[in-house]
Design an enzyme around this catalytic site. Structure first.
Site, PDB file in Angstrom:
ATOM      1  N   CYS A   1       0.906  -1.285  -0.199  1.00 35.99           N
ATOM      2  CA  CYS A   1      -0.158   0.048   0.006  1.00 35.99           C
ATOM      3  C   CYS A   1       0.797   1.258   0.015  1.00 35.99           C
ATOM      4  CB  CYS A   1      -0.888  -0.036   1.099  1.00 35.99           C
ATOM      5  SG  CYS A   1      -2.036   1.225   1.054  1.00 35.99           S
ATOM      6  N   CYS A   2       1.924   1.225   0.876  1.00 37.02           N
ATOM      7  CA  CYS A   2       2.861   2.312   0.904  1.00 37.02           C
ATOM      8  C   CYS A   2       3.574   2.499  -0.381  1.00 37.02           C
ATOM      9  CB  CYS A   2       3.773   2.059   2.093  1.00 37.02           C
ATOM     10  SG  CYS A   2       3.174   2.384   3.692  1.00 37.02           S
TER      11      CYS A   2
ATOM     12  N   CYS B   1       7.478   4.119   5.865  1.00 40.01           N
ATOM     13  CA  CYS B   1       6.881   3.649   4.922  1.00 40.01           C
ATOM     14  C   CYS B   1       7.742   3.475   3.723  1.00 40.01           C
ATOM     15  CB  CYS B   1       6.034   5.006   4.475  1.00 40.01           C
ATOM     16  SG  CYS B   1       7.084   6.465   4.000  1.00 40.01           S
TER      17      CYS B   1
END
Length: 314
Positions: free
Chosen positions: A199-200, A308
């Site tokens: 997702c990051c 992240c």
């Protein structure tokens, strides 16, 4: 759509109409254009996105196996900036010389050395807000951008307007290719619940690769005491991941230093910091920290993840 020849076809056999005997034979009953049965006939297969990216990388084209341009950052600038041995040695000398400098002195050096190809990415954290405050008097023309994932807190987004009102600096949003709704539909739901690294990567790293293309240097707001990944960050160094010079004017500062300046200069900050959020990222992946916890313990809680990926070397 990418097509490959001589691979097993994915067509449903039941949907193929057999040829009639008259179409495959001559008038005298002999086989027309007979071919040995062991000769492979061309067929078509649709490649997956991962296969396409892998094949493009293998051919030495302009993207790697993850679809990231091989020529990016300062290498894609006009003129390009290359990490030659001489240039890396220069950065090392400058970084060592700036170890005892103030953040303001570091930012002035960065602007003098790299503007107009010097930029800054901010997530509107307290560190980033102090740098914006400094830039407003040192180099207010510096372009600043934010990676708008679609998952940020409204309090974070509201800071953009406060920065514009206070300093006249308009932070530009950089967006992913898809909306949150499109992204979650594509992955069968919120990907941050099952694969936050992916997702990051899709909502932040891929966006930053595009945003950093064409610049020579960028400022980051990391501190060395924030995490193990950041502990060895130089003041000035070559960012291998994004292929440009990375400048960290607050590397030697502490959390106390940051907040002392915020209170002294009445610098705007995210009100969530007063509610137990020392580090703020996307809303779904950020929680308040408990007494005694590390300041980044509230990020991606429940996963073995504290970064992240923007400030890691891998």
């Amino acid at each position: 759509m990418s097509i490959r020849m001589n691979e097993p076809a994915v067509t449903n056999p039941s949907s193929v109409t057999p040829q009639s005997s008259s179409a495959s034979s001559t008038q005298d009953g002999s086989a027309a254009d007979a071919q040995p049965s062991n000769v492979a006939k061309p067929s078509l297969r649709v490649l997956s996105p991962a296969e396409i990216a892998h094949n493009e990388a293998a051919k030495g084209t302009d993207v790697d196996s993850q679809g990231i341009p091989n020529v990016r950052g300062a290498l894609a600038a006009d003129p390009p900036l290359h990490p030659t041995e001489e240039f890396l040695a220069e950065l090392k000398r400058e970084s060592d010389a700036l170890e005892s400098a103030t953040p303001q002195e570091i930012l002035k050096w960065a602007a003098d050395r790299f503007a107009p190809k010097f930029t800054m990415a901010t997530a509107f954290g307290p560190e980033g807000m102090t740098i914006l405050h400094m830039l407003s008097t040192i180099a207010p023309e510096t372009p600043v951008f934010n990676l708008e994932t679609g998952y940020q807190f409204k309090e974070t987004l509201e800071l953009r307007e406060r920065v514009k009102e206070r300093y006249g600096i308009e932070v530009q949003y950089k967006y992913p290719d898809t909306t949150v709704e499109e992204f979650e539909a594509e992955h069968g739901g919120p990907l941050y619940k099952t694969d936050p690294n992916r997702c990051c990567f899709e909502r932040k790293l891929r966006v930053l690769h595009r945003a950093a293309s064409g610049w020579h240097a960028w400022a980051s707001a990391i501190r060395r005491d924030q995490s193990e990944d950041r502990a060895k960050a130089p003041i000035v160094g070559w960012d291998k991941k994004f292929q440009l010079v990375k400048i960290s004017p607050l590397a030697n500062w502490t959390k106390k230093d940051v907040w002392s300046l915020i209170f002294k200069e009445n610098i705007p900050y995210n009100p969530l910091h007063d509610q137990g959020y020392p580090s703020i990222g996307c809303q779904a992946c950020t929680r308040p920290v408990q007494l005694g916890e590390d300041e980044r313990a509230g990020r991606w809680s429940g996963f073995q993840k504290t970064e992240c990926g923007l400030h890691t070397s891998d």
